[in-house]
Design an enzyme around this catalytic site. Structure first.
Site, PDB file in Angstrom:
ATOM      1  N   LYS A 126       1.158  -2.975   6.836  1.00  0.00           N
ATOM      2  CA  LYS A 126       1.656  -2.750   5.470  1.00  0.00           C
ATOM      3  C   LYS A 126       3.152  -2.419   5.467  1.00  0.00           C
ATOM      4  O   LYS A 126       3.863  -2.759   4.516  1.00  0.00           O
ATOM      5  CB  LYS A 126       0.827  -1.652   4.787  1.00  0.00           C
ATOM      6  CG  LYS A 126      -0.603  -2.096   4.471  1.00  0.00           C
ATOM      7  CD  LYS A 126      -0.616  -3.256   3.470  1.00  0.00           C
ATOM      8  CE  LYS A 126      -2.003  -3.749   3.123  1.00  0.00           C
ATOM      9  NZ  LYS A 126      -2.012  -4.853   2.149  1.00  0.00           N
TER      10      LYS A 126
ATOM     11  N   SER B   9       0.863  -1.183   0.000  1.00  0.00           N
ATOM     12  CA  SER B   9       0.000   0.000   0.000  1.00  0.00           C
ATOM     13  C   SER B   9       0.895   1.228   0.000  1.00  0.00           C
ATOM     14  O   SER B   9       2.099   1.132   0.255  1.00  0.00           O
ATOM     15  CB  SER B   9      -0.836  -0.027   1.275  1.00  0.00           C
ATOM     16  OG  SER B   9      -1.473   1.214   1.487  1.00  0.00           O
TER      17      SER B   9
ATOM     18  N   TYR C 289      -3.233  -0.745  10.617  1.00  0.00           N
ATOM     19  CA  TYR C 289      -3.145  -1.059   9.178  1.00  0.00           C
ATOM     20  C   TYR C 289      -1.780  -0.614   8.641  1.00  0.00           C
ATOM     21  O   TYR C 289      -1.107  -1.359   7.916  1.00  0.00           O
ATOM     22  CB  TYR C 289      -4.287  -0.361   8.436  1.00  0.00           C
ATOM     23  CG  TYR C 289      -4.321  -0.631   6.948  1.00  0.00           C
ATOM     24  CD1 TYR C 289      -4.904  -1.795   6.444  1.00  0.00           C
ATOM     25  CD2 TYR C 289      -3.785   0.277   6.039  1.00  0.00           C
ATOM     26  CE1 TYR C 289      -4.945  -2.037   5.067  1.00  0.00           C
ATOM     27  CE2 TYR C 289      -3.828   0.039   4.668  1.00  0.00           C
ATOM     28  CZ  TYR C 289      -4.412  -1.115   4.186  1.00  0.00           C
ATOM     29  OH  TYR C 289      -4.444  -1.355   2.821  1.00  0.00           O
TER      30      TYR C 289
HETATM   31  N1  LIG Z   1      -8.704  -0.155  -1.488  1.00  0.00           N
HETATM   32  C1  LIG Z   1      -7.657   0.591  -1.206  1.00  0.00           C
HETATM   33  O1  LIG Z   1      -7.753   1.832  -1.103  1.00  0.00           O
HETATM   34  C2  LIG Z   1      -6.304  -0.063  -1.034  1.00  0.00           C
HETATM   35  C3  LIG Z   1      -5.161   0.763  -1.056  1.00  0.00           C
HETATM   36  C4  LIG Z   1      -3.910   0.193  -0.901  1.00  0.00           C
HETATM   37  C5  LIG Z   1      -3.801  -1.179  -0.744  1.00  0.00           C
HETATM   38  N2  LIG Z   1      -4.916  -1.964  -0.711  1.00  0.00           N
HETATM   39  C6  LIG Z   1      -4.726  -3.408  -0.541  1.00  0.00           C
HETATM   40  O2  LIG Z   1      -5.251  -4.077  -1.676  1.00  0.00           O
HETATM   41  C7  LIG Z   1      -5.518  -5.443  -1.312  1.00  0.00           C
HETATM   42  C8  LIG Z   1      -6.876  -5.823  -1.875  1.00  0.00           C
HETATM   43  O3  LIG Z   1      -7.890  -5.075  -1.195  1.00  0.00           O
HETATM   44  P1  LIG Z   1      -9.103  -4.363  -1.936  1.00  0.00           P
HETATM   45  O4  LIG Z   1      -8.955  -2.910  -1.702  1.00  0.00           O
HETATM   46  O5  LIG Z   1      -9.232  -4.885  -3.307  1.00  0.00           O
HETATM   47  O6  LIG Z   1     -10.293  -4.828  -0.972  1.00  0.00           O
HETATM   48  P2  LIG Z   1     -11.517  -5.834  -1.185  1.00  0.00           P
HETATM   49  O7  LIG Z   1     -12.150  -5.942   0.157  1.00  0.00           O
HETATM   50  O8  LIG Z   1     -12.372  -5.393  -2.315  1.00  0.00           O
HETATM   51  O9  LIG Z   1     -10.815  -7.196  -1.579  1.00  0.00           O
HETATM   52  C9  LIG Z   1     -10.069  -7.941  -0.648  1.00  0.00           C
HETATM   53  C10 LIG Z   1     -10.357  -9.431  -0.834  1.00  0.00           C
HETATM   54  O10 LIG Z   1      -9.568 -10.156   0.120  1.00  0.00           O
HETATM   55  C11 LIG Z   1     -10.376 -11.211   0.629  1.00  0.00           C
HETATM   56  N3  LIG Z   1      -9.887 -11.680   1.930  1.00  0.00           N
HETATM   57  C12 LIG Z   1      -9.982 -11.069   3.131  1.00  0.00           C
HETATM   58  N4  LIG Z   1      -9.489 -11.852   4.098  1.00  0.00           N
HETATM   59  C13 LIG Z   1      -9.055 -12.985   3.485  1.00  0.00           C
HETATM   60  C14 LIG Z   1      -8.450 -14.178   3.948  1.00  0.00           C
HETATM   61  N5  LIG Z   1      -8.194 -14.366   5.254  1.00  0.00           N
HETATM   62  N6  LIG Z   1      -8.134 -15.132   3.050  1.00  0.00           N
HETATM   63  C15 LIG Z   1      -8.397 -14.959   1.723  1.00  0.00           C
HETATM   64  N7  LIG Z   1      -8.992 -13.857   1.235  1.00  0.00           N
HETATM   65  C16 LIG Z   1      -9.310 -12.886   2.105  1.00  0.00           C
HETATM   66  C17 LIG Z   1     -11.765 -10.591   0.736  1.00  0.00           C
HETATM   67  O11 LIG Z   1     -12.779 -11.586   0.848  1.00  0.00           O
HETATM   68  C18 LIG Z   1     -11.835  -9.771  -0.547  1.00  0.00           C
HETATM   69  O12 LIG Z   1     -12.379 -10.532  -1.599  1.00  0.00           O
HETATM   70  C19 LIG Z   1      -5.411  -5.504   0.210  1.00  0.00           C
HETATM   71  O13 LIG Z   1      -4.177  -6.090   0.564  1.00  0.00           O
HETATM   72  C20 LIG Z   1      -5.463  -4.042   0.617  1.00  0.00           C
HETATM   73  O14 LIG Z   1      -4.819  -3.811   1.859  1.00  0.00           O
HETATM   74  C21 LIG Z   1      -6.165  -1.423  -0.869  1.00  0.00           C
END
Ligand SMILES: NC(=O)c1ccc[n+]([C@@H]2O[C@H](COP(=O)([O-])OP(=O)(O)OC[C@H]3O[C@@H](n4cnc5c(N)ncnc54)[C@H](O)[C@@H]3O)[C@@H](O)[C@H]2O)c1
Length: 287
Positions: free
Chosen positions: A157, A139, A153
């Protein structure tokens, strides 16, 4: 590495960034296993896109990742791309108001989930011995603290950055490694708490729902695949991150210049060189 026609596994692939990467990969002729803990979301993927292979997997459990790897290798005959992407978010709260249970849960998924993925897929990719790439979704919170209110969080990260960089240093060149560092993206991450296990406090309703602020998941997927293609370690997606990265680096270098002397004798205990030598003496067993 070239993406076309590769065999890929994506954890947390049933939603958001992971799902967008899955769509892009299928568009590039790849075979894709989407692994996720959310059965309903996996179900939706199967109706939306017949080309995905789906696998229920909880990244907090090593045996679940072992089973996923077994499935991927037996179904696809090998794996060229791994996206350690599963992650959860927490509600915005000052650090001193966050609960230990939530802090432990975010580490369990965001840190240990990646830990297990590297530990399970790393040896298999090395044994396979072919050009491959592993992308960890970090992130913007991996490289700086963009704002207050995300203490646990941020810690998870930052931890993942250390893990990923070490993994990169210790693995052979044919295994490319990247950390994807998105800023805000419109996904379901703000509703993570609705599915938190009882062991970590149990589900809570999240009034915000899907984020409507930030880039689309597809914008992130485009950058992610371009980063793999270019073999970049850091894959950034938001230009606005430039200032906070520069500010932290400048603060750190400024502090070193002010607080230490160039000839203080620290060269003889320079960890970078000392442990580099130890690593060489260990025969760089994976190289
Ligand atoms: N959305 C943002 O602004 C953002 C920014 C930077 C980084 N991220 C990172 O991107 C990655 C994806 O997140 P996203 O934003 O697409 O969110 P999201 O919630 O849309 O997708 C995350 C997915 O991870 C799955 N998940 C959660 N716990 C799990 C587990 N124990 N085992 C297997 N799957 C699991 C969820 O069911 C979901 O389908 C994450 O690592 C998040 O920290 C997100």
């Amino acid at each position: 590495m070239q993406i076309e026609g590769k065999r890929a596994v994506i954890t947390g692939g049933a939603s958001g960034i992971g799902l967008a990467i899955a769509h892009r990969l299928v568009g590039a002729g790849c075979s894709v296993v989407i692994a996720d803990i959310d059965t309903a979301a996996l179900q939706r993927c199967s109706t939306e896109h017949a080309d995905f292979l789906l696998y229920e997997c909880d990244v907090t459990k090593r045996e679940s990742l072992e089973a996923l790897a077994g499935f991927a290798w037996s179904t696809l005959g090998g794996v060229d791309l791994v996206f350690a992407n599963a992650g959860v978010g927490l509600p915005l709260k000052p650090l001193l108001d966050q609960t230990e249970a939530h802090a432990r849960w975010v580490m369990e998924v965001n840190y240990f989930g990646v830990w297990h993925t590297l530990q399970v897929f790393g040896p298999r990719l090395i044994e396979q011995g072919t050009e491959c790439h592993l992308v960890v979704t970090g992130s913007e919170n991996s490289v700086a603290v963009p704002a207050p209110l995300l203490g646990a969080y941020n810690a998870s990260k930052h931890a993942v950055l250390g893990l990923t960089e070490t993994f990169d240093r210790e693995t052979p060149d044919f295994l490319g490694v990247s950390i994807l560092c998105p800023g805000l993206v419109m996904t379901n991450i703000l509703s993570s708490l609705e599915k938190i296990p009882d062991a970590f406090g149990g589900p809570e309703s999240t009034p915000i729902g899907r984020s409507n602020l930030g880039f689309t998941p597809d914008q992130i997927a485009i950058n992610a695949l371009a980063g793999v293609d270019a073999e970049d370690f850091y894959i950034f997606t938001h230009h606005c991150n430039r200032d906070m990265v520069a500010e932290r680096l400048s603060n750190q270098i400024g502090a070193i210049e002010r607080q230490t002397q160039p000839n203080d004798g620290s060269d003889i205990c320079n960890t970078r060189h000392l442990l580099g030598d130890v690593f060489e003496q260990m025969g760089q067993k994976h190289q």
